[in-house]
Design a protein around this motif. Structure first.
Motif, PDB file in Angstrom:
ATOM      1  N   ARG A  27      36.353  96.994  93.750  1.00 14.12           N
ATOM      2  CA  ARG A  27      36.260  96.122  92.559  1.00 14.12           C
ATOM      3  C   ARG A  27      35.148  96.579  91.619  1.00 14.12           C
ATOM      4  NH1 ARG A  27      33.455  90.816  95.362  1.00 14.12           N
ATOM      5  NH2 ARG A  27      32.354  92.005  96.917  1.00 14.12           N
ATOM      6  N   SER A  28      35.053  97.891  91.416  1.00 15.00           N
ATOM      7  CA  SER A  28      34.021  98.377  90.502  1.00 15.00           C
ATOM      8  C   SER A  28      34.444  98.090  89.056  1.00 15.00           C
ATOM      9  CB  SER A  28      33.814  99.876  90.684  1.00 15.00           C
ATOM     10  OG  SER A  28      34.904 100.567  90.137  1.00 15.00           O
ATOM     11  N   SER A  48      35.230  95.165 100.018  1.00 10.20           N
ATOM     12  CA  SER A  48      34.650  95.452 101.330  1.00 10.20           C
ATOM     13  C   SER A  48      34.623  94.225 102.246  1.00 10.20           C
ATOM     14  CB  SER A  48      33.257  96.026 101.168  1.00 10.20           C
ATOM     15  OG  SER A  48      32.451  95.116 100.458  1.00 10.20           O
ATOM     16  N   ILE A  84      37.015 109.813  95.801  1.00  8.01           N
ATOM     17  CA  ILE A  84      36.643 111.225  96.006  1.00  8.01           C
ATOM     18  C   ILE A  84      35.491 111.228  96.997  1.00  8.01           C
ATOM     19  CG2 ILE A  84      35.811 113.363  94.974  1.00  8.01           C
ATOM     20  CD1 ILE A  84      36.791 112.328  92.291  1.00  8.01           C
ATOM     21  N   THR A 109      41.720 111.692  84.822  1.00  7.61           N
ATOM     22  CA  THR A 109      40.539 111.028  84.257  1.00  7.61           C
ATOM     23  C   THR A 109      39.945 111.897  83.152  1.00  7.61           C
ATOM     24  OG1 THR A 109      40.134 109.977  86.385  1.00  7.61           O
ATOM     25  CG2 THR A 109      38.278 110.054  84.864  1.00  7.61           C
TER      26      THR A 109
HETATM   27  P1  NAP Z   1      32.057 102.107  93.405  1.00  6.87           P
HETATM   28  O1  NAP Z   1      31.174 101.587  92.347  1.00  6.87           O
HETATM   29  O2  NAP Z   1      31.612 103.215  94.260  1.00  6.87           O
HETATM   30  O3  NAP Z   1      32.474 100.849  94.291  1.00  6.87           O
HETATM   31  C1  NAP Z   1      33.327 100.958  95.377  1.00  6.87           C
HETATM   32  C2  NAP Z   1      34.082  99.687  95.510  1.00  6.87           C
HETATM   33  O4  NAP Z   1      34.787  99.749  96.698  1.00  6.87           O
HETATM   34  C3  NAP Z   1      33.222  98.457  95.573  1.00  6.87           C
HETATM   35  O5  NAP Z   1      33.775  97.489  94.748  1.00  6.87           O
HETATM   36  C4  NAP Z   1      33.305  98.006  97.050  1.00  6.87           C
HETATM   37  O6  NAP Z   1      33.498  96.655  97.255  1.00  6.87           O
HETATM   38  C5  NAP Z   1      34.593  98.577  97.465  1.00  6.87           C
HETATM   39  N1  NAP Z   1      34.593  98.930  98.866  1.00  6.87           N
HETATM   40  C6  NAP Z   1      33.708  99.657  99.547  1.00  6.87           C
HETATM   41  N2  NAP Z   1      34.094  99.755 100.824  1.00  6.87           N
HETATM   42  C7  NAP Z   1      35.249  99.087 100.927  1.00  6.87           C
HETATM   43  C8  NAP Z   1      36.159  98.844 101.972  1.00  6.87           C
HETATM   44  N3  NAP Z   1      35.924  99.269 103.207  1.00  6.87           N
HETATM   45  N4  NAP Z   1      37.278  98.153 101.713  1.00  6.87           N
HETATM   46  C9  NAP Z   1      37.520  97.693 100.494  1.00  6.87           C
HETATM   47  N5  NAP Z   1      36.698  97.885  99.471  1.00  6.87           N
HETATM   48  C10 NAP Z   1      35.579  98.563  99.677  1.00  6.87           C
HETATM   49  O7  NAP Z   1      33.495 102.385  92.842  1.00  6.87           O
HETATM   50  P2  NAP Z   1      34.138 103.428  91.876  1.00  6.87           P
HETATM   51  O8  NAP Z   1      33.217 103.965  90.890  1.00  6.87           O
HETATM   52  O9  NAP Z   1      35.357 102.751  91.493  1.00  6.87           O
HETATM   53  O10 NAP Z   1      34.448 104.641  92.839  1.00  6.87           O
HETATM   54  C11 NAP Z   1      35.246 104.526  93.961  1.00  6.87           C
HETATM   55  C12 NAP Z   1      35.702 105.896  94.403  1.00  6.87           C
HETATM   56  O11 NAP Z   1      36.499 106.472  93.389  1.00  6.87           O
HETATM   57  C13 NAP Z   1      34.573 106.887  94.629  1.00  6.87           C
HETATM   58  O12 NAP Z   1      34.957 107.748  95.680  1.00  6.87           O
HETATM   59  C14 NAP Z   1      34.513 107.653  93.321  1.00  6.87           C
HETATM   60  O13 NAP Z   1      33.980 108.943  93.488  1.00  6.87           O
HETATM   61  C15 NAP Z   1      35.984 107.696  92.981  1.00  6.87           C
HETATM   62  N6  NAP Z   1      36.249 107.837  91.569  1.00  6.87           N
HETATM   63  C16 NAP Z   1      37.076 108.840  91.222  1.00  6.87           C
HETATM   64  C17 NAP Z   1      37.412 109.027  89.894  1.00  6.87           C
HETATM   65  C18 NAP Z   1      38.337 110.112  89.530  1.00  6.87           C
HETATM   66  O14 NAP Z   1      38.336 110.496  88.407  1.00  6.87           O
HETATM   67  N7  NAP Z   1      39.136 110.583  90.465  1.00  6.87           N
HETATM   68  C19 NAP Z   1      36.888 108.206  88.929  1.00  6.87           C
HETATM   69  C20 NAP Z   1      36.078 107.152  89.303  1.00  6.87           C
HETATM   70  C21 NAP Z   1      35.761 106.980  90.631  1.00  6.87           C
HETATM   71  P3  NAP Z   1      32.310  95.583  97.188  1.00  6.87           P
HETATM   72  O15 NAP Z   1      32.173  95.349  95.725  1.00  6.87           O
HETATM   73  O16 NAP Z   1      32.849  94.476  97.912  1.00  6.87           O
HETATM   74  O17 NAP Z   1      31.103  96.199  97.841  1.00  6.87           O
END
Ligand code: NAP
Length: 703
Positions: free
Chosen positions: A586-587, A610, A651, A686
Motif C-alpha cells: 500500500r505504498s 503486511s 524488485i 515504468t
Molecule cells: P514500499 O514503499 O517499499 O512498501 C512496500 C509495501 O508493501 C508496504 O505498503 C507494505 O505494507 C507492503 N508489504 C510489505 N511486506 C508485505 C507482505 N508480506 N505482505 C503484504 N504487504 C507487504 O513499496 P513500493 O515503493 O511500492 O515498492 C514495492 C516493490 O516494488 C519494491 O520491491 C520496489 O523496488 C518495487 N518497485 C518497482 C518498480 C518498477 O518500476 N518495477 C517501481 C516501484 C517499486 P505496510 O504498509 O503494511 O507495511
C-alpha cells in the motif's frame, strides 16, 4: 445420551456413523444394514433400507431419538413421510422434496423458476421427438434418464449415433424402467460438489469436494459411483463458493419451500465452473458418495445438533471445519462398473495409518472379503493436498487384495496446470513501442524548431541500485531524444541544500520534469523533498497536489508504475470492468495509486498489506493480482487462482546481484493466464511512462 439409527450400508454411512461416534450427544448408534467397518461403532440392524415399514416399527420399538438416511432410494420411497407420520424424528427429505434428485425435469423446472444458472434443456417421452431435438442441437449432447439410475443414467453423446443408442436404451428398451429423458446442452469445465445442510430456507454449507466419476486414470472409461474425492479445491475461490451458495443453493431451498416441498436434509449441488461462471449439473437429495467420506472427517463441531435441528425444523447451528486437506481413494473390484467377483480376501487394513471407510465388504469365516463394486475408500488427512496425495498412495500399498484396483491420479485437477497457455507479458517490447512514440513526438517538436523537453534527474550518493535505475532513465531520455540533466549530489548533502537545488530547477524555464531518485539519505526528509518539487514538473506525480488530482479523477499526471500497469492491461485487452483486483502493498508510489486506477476502470479492488491475515485467501480471489511489496517470492502458487492475471512490481536483488520479483514466477506461471516477468516486465514500462510524463509536463507548461 441419544440413540441414533443410520440407514444405509456404504462408505457414506460409515462416515456418518463415524461423525456420530465422535458426538458427545450420542450414546448408542444403530445402522441398517451397515457393513463390517460400520460394526466397529454401531450395532447392525438386519433390515433392508427399502423395508420402510419394518424400519419404522423397529425405530419405535427401540425408542430411537433420531434416524439419519444415507442413500437416495429410501428417501424416494417416502421413508421420511412414513416416519414423521408416527412422530419419529428423521433427517432426510420428504418424498416430494426428493424429486429434486429423482426427477431431472422437476429439478430443471425448479432451477428455471429460481433463476439458477444451468444448461439449456428439454425433456421428452417420445423417441422420435427426442431424436429430432438432439439432431438440431450441437454435439456433444447430454442425455439424462429422468429417474433414479444409481449414477449411471447419464450419457454424453458425441455424435448422432451415440445419441440414438442412448435414446433407444432409455425410451424404447426401458433399460431403467421409466420412460422420460432430459436432453441438455453440454457444459465444459471442472465439476465439483457443494453439500449443504438445508432446513426450509436455512442453508449451511459444507466444505467443497471433487469426485472422480470415471473408472480409469485420466478420467477415462465408463462412469462409476465415484472412484475418489478430495477437499479443499484450489481452483474454486471463496467468492465462487459464496456465489454458489447465494445464487444456487439458497434460491433452490427458497423455491422448494415456496412450492410446498421444503428440504430437510442434505442438498448436494453437482456444479461446474464454466467459462460463463458456476452452473448446476444436477442436484442430489442426500450426502454425496464419496464426497461425504472426505468432507465429514473435517467436521470439528458435534454433528448431532445439526442433524437434529434439520429433522425438527429448528434454527440450524453454525459448524466449525478443520482446514486440513483430505484425499480419498476408492478401492474397487476388478471389472467394476461392469461384472466383478465377490468374496476376495482383504488383508493389511490394520497396518493402514489413517481412516478407511468400508463401502462393499463382508465377513465370512472371520475373514474380511470384497462384497461389492466399490469396496472401500482409503483416506489421508494432512496439512496440504500434495502431502495427503502422497500419503494416501503410500498407505494404500499396505492393503492387500488380489481383486482390487484403484485410480492412481485422484486429485489431479488440483495440481493441473492452466490448460490455456500462459502469456508472459513482454514489458520491454511494449515499453520500446511507447518510447518510440515519445521520440516521434519529440522529433516533430525538433522539426518545428521548438525547444526539446528536458528532464532533470537528481541522484544523491552512490547507492549502486539507485545508480542503475538512474542510468536506465538517462538512457531512455537519449532514446526518446528528451534532454536529460543528471545532477549527482554527495551523500552528505544537507536537506536545505537539496531543497535549494530543487528550487533552482523549479525556476528554470528550460527544465520540464524533475525527478529525485529514492531512497534518500537519512538526514533528508523524503516528504519535504517531494513537496518541494513544483507540481507541474513532478514527473513521478508524487506531490500531494498531483495525488489529490489523481484521487479526484483529474488525472493530468499519473505515477509512472501504476500508469505502466494500466497501459499493459489495456494493451493486452485484459478485462478489468467488473473483475476483482487484489493489490498487495500500500505504498503511495504503487499500491494506492494502482488501486485507484483499477477502481476507476470499474474493478472491485481489495488492498492487502503486511498485516493482512490469511493473505492466500484474499489473493486467491483476484482476477487481477498486483504485487508491490519488495519481498522476494512472497507470492507462490498457493496465493493464485487459476487463470488470474499476475502483475509483479517487486524488485529484489540477491547477494549475487540477480533480480527477483515478489512473485515466484516458475511456481505461479502455470496457474496464471497472464504474468509479468522480473526483470523485463513492469520495470521497463515504468521508465517508458516516465518519458511520457516528461512530455506531458512539457505540454502542460507550454499550454
Ligand atoms: P514500499 O514503499 O517499499 O512498501 C512496500 C509495501 O508493501 C508496504 O505498503 C507494505 O505494507 C507492503 N508489504 C510489505 N511486506 C508485505 C507482505 N508480506 N505482505 C503484504 N504487504 C507487504 O513499496 P513500493 O515503493 O511500492 O515498492 C514495492 C516493490 O516494488 C519494491 O520491491 C520496489 O523496488 C518495487 N518497485 C518497482 C518498480 C518498477 O518500476 N518495477 C517501481 C516501484 C517499486 P505496510 O504498509 O503494511 O507495511
Amino acid at each position: 445420551m441419544k440413540s441414533v439409527l443410520v440407514i444405509g450400508s456404504g462408505g457414506r454411512c460409515h462416515a456418518i456413523v463415524h461423525a456420530l461416534h465422535k458426538s458427545p450427544s450420542v450414546g448408542k448408534i444403530y445402522c441398517a444394514k451397515g457393513n463390517p467397518g460400520i460394526a466397529q461403532w454401531a450395532e447392525l440392524v438386519p433390515i433392508k433400507e427399502t423395508d420402510i415399514n419394518a424400519l419404522r416399527d423397529w425405530a419405535i420399538e427401540n425408542k430411537i431419538d433420531l434416524t439419519v438416511v444415507g442413500p437416495e432410494v429410501p428417501l424416494s420411497l417416502g421413508i421420511v413421510d412414513e416416519f414423521r407420520k408416527v412422530g419419529l424424528k428423521i433427517f432426510g427429505h420428504t418424498q416430494a422434496a426428493t424429486q429434486i434428485e429423482s426427477s431431472k425435469e422437476f429439478a430443471k423446472i425448479m432451477m428455471q423458476k429460481a433463476h439458477v444458472p444451468t444448461a439449456a434443456f428439454r425433456s421428452f417421452k417420445d423417441y422420435s421427438e427426442a431424436f429430432d431435438y438432439v439432431k438440431s442441437r450441437p454435439f456433444p449432447a447430454v442425455i439424462k434418464y429422468d429417474g433414479l439410475a444409481a449414477g449411471k443414467g447419464v450419457v454424453i453423446a458425441y455424435d448422432l449415433e451415440q445419441a440414438q443408442v442412448a435414446l433407444q436404451d432409455m425410451l424404447l428398451n426401458n433399460t431403467f424402467g421409466h420412460d422420460k429423458v432430459v436432453i441438455e446442452d453440454f457444459l465444459q469445465g471442472p465439476e465439483f460438489s457443494l453439500m449443504c445442510f438445508v432446513c426450509g430456507k436455512q442453508v449451511v454449507a459444507m466444505p467443497l469436494a471433487q469426485d472422480h466419476k470415471r473408472v480409469f486414470d485420466g478420467d477415462k472409461g465408463p462412469n462409476t459411483g465415484g472412484m475418489g474425492a478430495y477437499t479443499p479445491l484450489p481452483f474454486i475461490t471463496p467468492q465462487e463458493k459464496q456465489f454458489a451458495i447465494d445464487h444456487i443453493m439458497q434460491p433452490i431451498a427458497n423455491q422448494m419451500a415456496e412450492e410446498g416441498c421444503p428440504l430437510s436434509g442434505v442438498l448436494y449441488g453437482g456444479l461446474m465452473k464454466t467459462a460463463d461462471g458456476i452452473k448446476v449439473i444436477e442436484f442430489n437429495a442426500r450426502f454425496g458418495d464419496p464426497e461425504t467420506e472426505v468432507v465429514l472427517p473435517l467436521l470439528e463441531s458435534d454433528i448431532y445438533p445439526m442433524l437434529y435441528a434439520v429433522a425438527t425444523k429448528q434454527q440450524l447451528p453454525s459448524l466449525h471445519w478443520s482446514n486440513k486437506a483430505v484425499m480419498g481413494v476408492v478401492l474397487a473390484s476388478k471389472g467394476y462398473p461392469g461384472k466383478y467377483e465377490k468374496g476376495s480376501p482383504i488383508t493389511g487394513l490394520n497396518d493402514y495409518d489413517g481412516i478407511v471407510y468400508h463401502m462393499g465388504t463382508a465377513i465370512h469365516d472371520e475373514q474380511l472379503q470384497t462384497a461389492g463394486g466399490r469396496v472401500m475408500i482409503a483416506l489421508a488427512i494432512t496439512d496440504s493436498l500434495s502431502l495427503s496425495q502422497q500419503k494416501v498412495y503410500q498407505q494404500i500399498e499396505k492393503i492387500h487384495c488380489p481383486q482390487l484396483f484403484y485410480r492412481k491420479d485422484i486429485g489431479h485437477w488440483a495440481f493441473e496446470e492452466n490448460t490455456e497457455q500462459t502469456v508472459v507479458i513482454d514489458g520491454k517490447q511494449m515499453a520500446l513501442q511507447i518510447k518510440e512514440k515519445v521520440r516521434e513526438k519529440v522529433d516533430s517538436l525538433i522539426s518545428q524548431n521548438k525547444r526539446v523537453p528536458a528532464l532533470a534527474v537528481i541522484l544523491v550518493g552512490d547507492n549502486p541500485a539507485s545508480k542503475t535505475y538512474v542510468n536506465g532513465k538517462i538512457k531512455a531520455c537519449a532514446l526518446t531524444h528528451i534532454e536529460s540533466h543528471l545532477i549527482n549530489l554527495p551523500e552528505t548533502i544537507s536537506e536545505q541544500e537539496l531543497l535549494e537545488q530543487i528550487e533552482t530547477l523549479n525556476n528554470d524555464d528550460q527544465i520540464d520534469g524533475i525527478l529525485v531518485q529514492l531512497p534518500l539519505p537519512k538526514q533528508i526528509s523524503t516528504e519535504k523533498i517531494i513537496n518541494a518539487i513544483a507540481p507541474e514538473k513532478d514527473v513521478d506525480a508524487f506531490h500531494p497536489i498531483n495525488v489529490a488530482h489523481l484521487w479526484n479523477a483529474k488525472t493530468d499526471l499519473v505515477p509512472c508504475t501504476p500508469k505502466g500497469i494500466m497501459h499493459m492491461l489495456r494493451e493486452m485487452q485484459i478485462d478489468i470492468d467488473g473483475r476483482i483486483a487484489v493489490v498487495v502493498g500500500r505504498s503511495n508510489i504503487v499500491g494506492k495509486p494502482i488501486a485507484k486506477l483499477l477502481l476507476d476502470a470499474n474493478a472491485t479492488v481489495i488492498m492487502a498489506h503486511s498485516h493482512t491475515k490469511n493473505l492466500e485467501e484474499i489473493t486467491r480471489m483476484a482476477d487481477i493480482l498486483v504485487v508491490a511489496v519488495g519481498k522476494k517470492h512472497c507470492i507462490g502458487k498457493q496465493h493464485v487462482k487459476r487463470g488470474a492475471v499476475v502483475i509483479d512490481v517487486g524488485i529484489n536483488r540477491d547477494i549475487d546481484g540477480k533480480l527477483y520479483g515478489d512473485v515466484n514466477f516458475d511456481e505461479v506461471k502455470p496457474l496464471a493466464s497472464y504474468i509479468t516477468p522480473v526483470p523485463g516486465g513492469i520495470g521497463p514500462m515504468t521508465i517508458a511512462m516516465l518519458m511520457e510524463n516528461t512530455l506531458d509536463c512539457y505540454k502542460l507548461r507550454n499550454k
